[in-house]
Design an enzyme around this catalytic site. Structure first.
Site, PDB file in Angstrom:
ATOM      1  N   GLU A   1      -0.244  11.761  -6.701  1.00  0.00           N
ATOM      2  CA  GLU A   1       0.805  10.826  -7.160  1.00  0.00           C
ATOM      3  C   GLU A   1       0.182   9.472  -7.526  1.00  0.00           C
ATOM      4  OE1 GLU A   1       4.173  10.679  -4.486  1.00  0.00           O
ATOM      5  OE2 GLU A   1       4.034  12.805  -4.008  1.00  0.00           O
TER       6      GLU A   1
ATOM      7  N   GLU B   1       4.740  14.446   3.501  1.00  0.00           N
ATOM      8  CA  GLU B   1       4.872  13.242   4.341  1.00  0.00           C
ATOM      9  C   GLU B   1       5.402  13.516   5.740  1.00  0.00           C
ATOM     10  OE1 GLU B   1       7.082  10.340   2.039  1.00  0.00           O
ATOM     11  OE2 GLU B   1       5.890  10.742   0.265  1.00  0.00           O
TER      12      GLU B   1
HETATM   13  O1  9MR Z   1       9.704   8.754  -7.771  1.00  0.00           O
HETATM   14  C1  9MR Z   1      10.653   9.364  -6.927  1.00  0.00           C
HETATM   15  C2  9MR Z   1      11.971   8.633  -6.975  1.00  0.00           C
HETATM   16  O2  9MR Z   1      12.536   8.733  -8.275  1.00  0.00           O
HETATM   17  C3  9MR Z   1      12.937   9.222  -5.945  1.00  0.00           C
HETATM   18  O3  9MR Z   1      14.116   8.434  -5.899  1.00  0.00           O
HETATM   19  C4  9MR Z   1      12.284   9.261  -4.571  1.00  0.00           C
HETATM   20  C5  9MR Z   1      13.182   9.979  -3.559  1.00  0.00           C
HETATM   21  O4  9MR Z   1      13.361  11.332  -3.919  1.00  0.00           O
HETATM   22  O5  9MR Z   1      11.051   9.945  -4.631  1.00  0.00           O
HETATM   23  C6  9MR Z   1      10.121   9.361  -5.501  1.00  0.00           C
HETATM   24  O6  9MR Z   1       8.931  10.100  -5.460  1.00  0.00           O
HETATM   25  C7  9MR Z   1       8.253  10.088  -4.215  1.00  0.00           C
HETATM   26  C8  9MR Z   1       7.654  11.469  -4.011  1.00  0.00           C
HETATM   27  O7  9MR Z   1       8.640  12.452  -4.092  1.00  0.00           O
HETATM   28  C9  9MR Z   1       6.920  11.555  -2.689  1.00  0.00           C
HETATM   29  N1  9MR Z   1       5.959  10.492  -2.532  1.00  0.00           N
HETATM   30  C10 9MR Z   1       6.428   9.129  -2.816  1.00  0.00           C
HETATM   31  C11 9MR Z   1       7.078   9.099  -4.207  1.00  0.00           C
HETATM   32  C12 9MR Z   1       7.483   7.673  -4.569  1.00  0.00           C
HETATM   33  O8  9MR Z   1       8.409   7.163  -3.681  1.00  0.00           O
END
Ligand code: 9MR
Length: 356
Positions: free
Chosen positions: A263, A158
């Site tokens: 994802e 990202e």
């Molecule tokens: O699902 C993840 C959540 O549990 C965490 O709190 C968050 C921050 O680390 O990240 C979420 O996963 C994200 C992923 O790492 C990157 N793309 C978006 C995902 C959903 O927010």
């Protein structure tokens, strides 16, 4: 007699727990195809460590249906490198060991991101060279630790905003735009066999972000920066048009790189009134959307199909889950890990198409 009675009770409990764990129920379990058996590309799941450790139903479903695994959180910067001189691999190693026992591929997520950096990184003082060393040491220690066990990495996650410009990030601030290519070079140096991905979201809106990503990928290829794939997260709302999904996947594939739908989950609640209830019609629409997404993916060249990973397993462990009745229902499995119409639609589509 007493022992016979106990044995019968034991067998009864065992069979009902197997029935519960199996998404089809016990009776037809053996004959039913699984996602991993029927899909012609790898199928992955992002696992949360708490569910993974504590819920046997969850664990069984992961190994029954999937042949690739991503750690939802425990391979992020804060989890693996909580202080400057400490790396903590325990939780991530647990997931890797499980994957090895069950012949699953491991996709690493994520080496570098603007988010989830521990306080020590934010407080770190040093010139550009010191920051590059920090980046290099972080990436190389992790990639070397998992060498031969983690097949692929989201190297940078990202980095672009909606406007197609680089997002604010400590890495951009301290190192400059070249932090992205440096991250790829450092990762490649540490494990030349690992497949390296740039991962992002929102390609499917066909805005400036996807063009920026594709330009970056082409530029990296031209200059020999070791990038092997694009991760398209695909956190999509039910209402997103199939044509946009298809177009964005084709555009990513036009780079010649591997494409990972990394994802995937389809939000039903998005753009709905604040209070809504899931119903059969929405479940059918969601099933059609899952099928359209999987079909669009399977139409790119086979050699570029790295796989599809869903972000979480069932509705209850989804990162979108919330308390109360008004929660979302984004996954292919419900809150009890039973298959939803989306799961059945994917299975049916490939059953009748013989994997095409
Ligand atoms: O699902 C993840 C959540 O549990 C965490 O709190 C968050 C921050 O680390 O990240 C979420 O996963 C994200 C992923 O790492 C990157 N793309 C978006 C995902 C959903 O927010």
């Amino acid at each position: 007699m007493k022992y016979l009675f106990l044995a019968v009770i034991f067998l009864f409990n065992l069979s009902s727990s197997i029935a519960q764990n199996n998404p089809y129920g016990a009776s037809d379990a053996q004959d039913q195809p699984t996602l991993k058996a029927i899909l012609p590309f790898p199928i992955g799941v992002a696992v949360g460590i708490r569910h993974f450790r504590n819920n046997p139903v969850y664990r069984n479903l992961v190994k029954e249906q999937f042949n690739s695994i991503t750690a939802e959180n425990v391979m992020k910067f804060k989890a693996l490198h909580p202080s400057e001189h400490t790396f903590t691999f325990k939780s991530a190693d647990e997931i890797v060991a499980f994957a090895q026992e069950n012949n699953m591929r491991v996709h690493g997520h994520t080496l570098i991101w603007s988010k989830v950096n521990p306080p020590w990184v934010k407080e770190f003082k040093g010139d550009k060279t010191a920051w590059k060393n920090l980046l290099k040491n972080h990436i190389q220690t992790i990639v070397k630790h998992f060498k031969g066990k983690v097949r692929s990495w989201d190297v940078v996650n990202e980095a672009y905003n909606d406007g197609g410009k680089l997002k604010e990030s400590i890495w951009l601030e301290k190192i400059g735009p070249e932090y992205i290519e440096l991250a790829f070079r450092y990762a490649h140096e540490a494990d030349p066999d690992a497949l390296l991905f740039y991962n992002d979201y929102g390609h499917e809106y066909l805005g400036k972000r996807i063009y920026a990503i594709i330009n970056m990928a082409k530029d990296f290829k031209k200059r020999g920066v070791p990038i092997h794939g694009l991760g398209m997260q695909m956190h999509i709302p039910l209402r997103l048009e199939d044509t946009k999904i298809r177009r964005s996947i084709e555009m990513a594939a036009s780079t010649g790189l591997l494409v990972h739908l990394s994802e995937v989950e389809i939000s039903v609640k998005h753009q709905m009134p604040k209070v809504f209830r899931m119903d059969d019609q929405l479940a059918r629409q969601q099933a059609d959307k899952y099928k359209a997404l999987f079909k669009a993916y399977s139409s790119i060249p086979k050699s570029q199909q790295f796989g599809i990973t869903t972000w979480n397993l069932g509705d209850a462990d989804s990162f979108r889950n919330s308390k109360g009745p008004n929660h979302d229902h984004p996954m292919m499995f419900d809150r009890q890990y039973r298959p939803k119409p989306a799961f059945k639609a994917v299975i049916e589509a490939w059953k009748s198409n013989k994997g095409q």
